[in-house]
Scaffold this active site. Sequence first.
Site, PDB file in Angstrom:
ATOM      1  CG  LEU A  58       1.381  47.635  -0.127  1.00 53.23           C
ATOM      2  CD1 LEU A  58       2.321  48.422  -1.025  1.00 53.23           C
ATOM      3  CD2 LEU A  58       1.430  46.151  -0.483  1.00 53.23           C
ATOM      4  N   GLY A 115       6.087  48.765   6.858  1.00 54.66           N
ATOM      5  CA  GLY A 115       6.469  49.973   7.577  1.00 54.66           C
ATOM      6  C   GLY A 115       7.250  49.684   8.831  1.00 54.66           C
ATOM      7  CG  HIS A 139       5.091  52.954   1.095  1.00 52.40           C
ATOM      8  ND1 HIS A 139       4.819  51.681   0.625  1.00 52.40           N
ATOM      9  CD2 HIS A 139       5.095  53.766   0.013  1.00 52.40           C
ATOM     10  CE1 HIS A 139       4.662  51.726  -0.687  1.00 52.40           C
ATOM     11  NE2 HIS A 139       4.822  52.980  -1.088  1.00 52.40           N
ATOM     12  CB  CYS A 140       8.905  48.969   3.237  1.00 50.52           C
ATOM     13  SG  CYS A 140       8.686  48.831   5.012  1.00 50.52           S
ATOM     14  NE  ARG A 141       5.950  42.833   0.656  1.00 51.38           N
ATOM     15  CZ  ARG A 141       5.420  42.870  -0.566  1.00 51.38           C
ATOM     16  NH1 ARG A 141       4.105  42.897  -0.728  1.00 51.38           N
ATOM     17  NH2 ARG A 141       6.210  42.917  -1.633  1.00 51.38           N
TER      18      ARG A 141
END
Length: 856
Positions: free
Chosen positions: A645, A720, A716-718
């Site tokens: 993030l 990675g 991406h996520c929160r």
Amino acid sequence: MGNSHSSENGGNSGSGGGSGGGGSGYSGVSENMIIDLEGRYHIDYKNRNYKKLKPQMFSTFFEHYEIVQADSLINSDFIKNKTVKKNRDNSSNNNSNNNSNNNNNNNTLNNSTIITTTTTTTTTSTPTTTIMITPPQQQQQQRTSLDLTNRDISESSTPNEQQIRLAQEETENQEIVESSFLKSSPVPSPSSSVLKSFESDFQLNTDLTTETFDDNSAEKKRQQQQQQQQNEDSKQSSQQQTQKSKDKDESAKIVNNKSSSTTNIKPILAAAQTSRSTSIPAFNRNKTKEPTKQKIKKEHSTLRKNSLSSSNIITPNNTTNTNAKDGASYFNENSLMSVKSDIKIFSLDLSINRLENITNDILSIMARFEIQELTLSTNFFQIIPDLQLVKSLTTVNLTRNKLSKLQTSVFIELPSLTSLILDRNFISSIPDDIDQIKNLKYLSIKHNALEYLPNSLSNLSQLISLDLSQNKLKTLPPNFDDLINLRMVWLSYNQITSLPSMRKLVNLVTFDISSNKLLSLPKDFAYLVPSRIKQSYSDIDIDEYDENINTCNNINSNNNDSNNSNNNNNNNNDNNNNCNKNNILEMINSTELEGGGLGCLKELNIRDNRELISLPVEYKQVESLMTLVTSIPSEIIPGIFLGGLDSANNAPILQTLGITHILLAIGDCEPFFPKTFKYYSIDDARDAPQYDISQHFEQTNCFIESGRKSGGVLVHCRAGISRSSTLVISYLMKYQRMTFKQAMDLVQSKRPQIQPNPGFKDQLLKYEAKLFCTNILNISSHNSNNKNNNSSNNRKSINNRKSNNIIITINNSSNSNNNNSTDNSNNSSTSTTPNLSSLSSDSSSSASLSKLSISK
């Protein structure tokens, strides 16, 4: 500060003293409780709402203390809900003692005891008893008079006798009522005077004797006068008895004896009343007059044996005395010396109070206890106390106070000080003489107002941990790397723009400089891990490493049908192997030359430095050997980036990397820059094994491919780690024709912290099988189409019977072979395609041969 005792938990088994009621039977907080923390004794005065410390708070430990194991306490404060298994034994012993005391009081007429007990009905909330020492002459007179009264009472039946019996019954009933009251009543409340606590001590400990000091001469005179009056009254009564017995005749002896008995009882009762009114109110008079100083003598050996067997209460040799002026207990030099040899306190917690200062008396007591760790956090200190009096201190915690200056003169006088914590104050500068604290190893001044650091800070050669986060620092001292023993450094949330040389910090393990304003990052940190590079590469089989490299290099390679093309590919692979070996050896040699082989860096945090766009090339060589926490996303293959993030909310970095598409795999997050970048969001994405992320594979793969072609895409996520890495692996399996293991190894080599959860791994394996089956079906369909084309061409060649028929069929067969080879070359990506292509080529060649034979 006292305790409320209850009868259920043996409340009447303890004796009050000092500033709070002590004793073994209680369920609340004890003022003299010591917690045993694996052999280190701890005193907890946390969250007591103290505004000022008093000596009697600590003098209770001189009288008696109780050692409690930490596992017997429920909460982490070590001050509530103590187990009271031993209180039942104590309460039973106390009940037996009370019963024995009552029996002794009832049988005083027949026993030749030296100590006489009397009771009074006073207006106080607790009954009082006294222990008096009577001279031997008075004891004999009382015995003779009591024997006469017993005989006369047994022989007489007059109304006077009934009155005497009623009086005795009343006194006995009073004793019964008072003894039952003692059993059921609690120990005196903290609001009662110290004198009442001694009275309860006399009630419960009948073996104690009372002596008076020579200072109280007035009380001595009064007691002597009372004793003289009692002696004179007894003499007069005895003389009257002898005179009356001689004067009367034998005929009237019985009558005279009866009358004499009644007359003899009167002075005895009067003497008893005088004894009640004169001897007992030694405590009652103290309400109006100053109390007498008393000293309790205890048998140290017997009390210690009993205490160790029944309740863990330890009583020192000397107990406290009562002060006649203020009614509070105080300590003397002898008691302090005895405590010093008896017990040593490791830590004292005075946090969460209202303290503003600590007097020298309290500090001297701490010095006698040899306290090593002192916690004064969350108070109202504006000036650091004179802690130099406690030479044994090793750790001082002054977090959350109102300190505006760091007075190093206080800490310089502490030779054993190793840890200093001054977090969350208002300190704006560090004095230049900070280096005089020679043995300091742990220094924490975070969340203050520091603007600069003195150069003398680098002279703390033994410093191991330094926490200066959440201040206003802009630079570091130029000789910062002289702190060669530093292992952990936290400098986050400052305003630092550049860093000095860090090459000498060979013992550094963690360095956090996140949330600053760094413009560039020195390459020194990359050279602080050469020892790990040597160790890791010495264990690597280079040939095995080359096999993994070859699988990646052969991703986009085509499988040629001829043997010549296979030989050329093998030659190219051999050349690549040699190049890879040379690159690895060059990297090892370069780090050996530049690094020195002494570093041990494990984690470098440079996250949220928005002006830091790129990293030196040296960090690419060690990114798999250390944890590099950064806002710069990791480039997996050209045009595809993977991050967390913090990577998605930094627009300058994204634009510098040429990213145009962003795949957002967070369910509860909205796009940061919807007008600048093209987003694809998975609204219900959850990092849970039971979540089916494979349902999005086809759509996300198409979005990633379109973003890669247009410039670059960020997945991406929160953090990675799990969701975003799963989506990137699925893309590599689909468009780069990799297996799950190949894609996983490639992504993990570029970003070591990735780790899909077990559920996502199972879904990727199923997706791999699905892709494998579809590839086989596509290959078989292409082969069937090629066969149909060959059969149609053969029919055309049979119908044409011209002279150049052979040449035409040969040309047609060659064209068909070329078409088959091009189609097969486009579909040759899996391990089975070379065999299938060879089969198709063989079939085409056989078809051409048949055409030749037919044409002939």
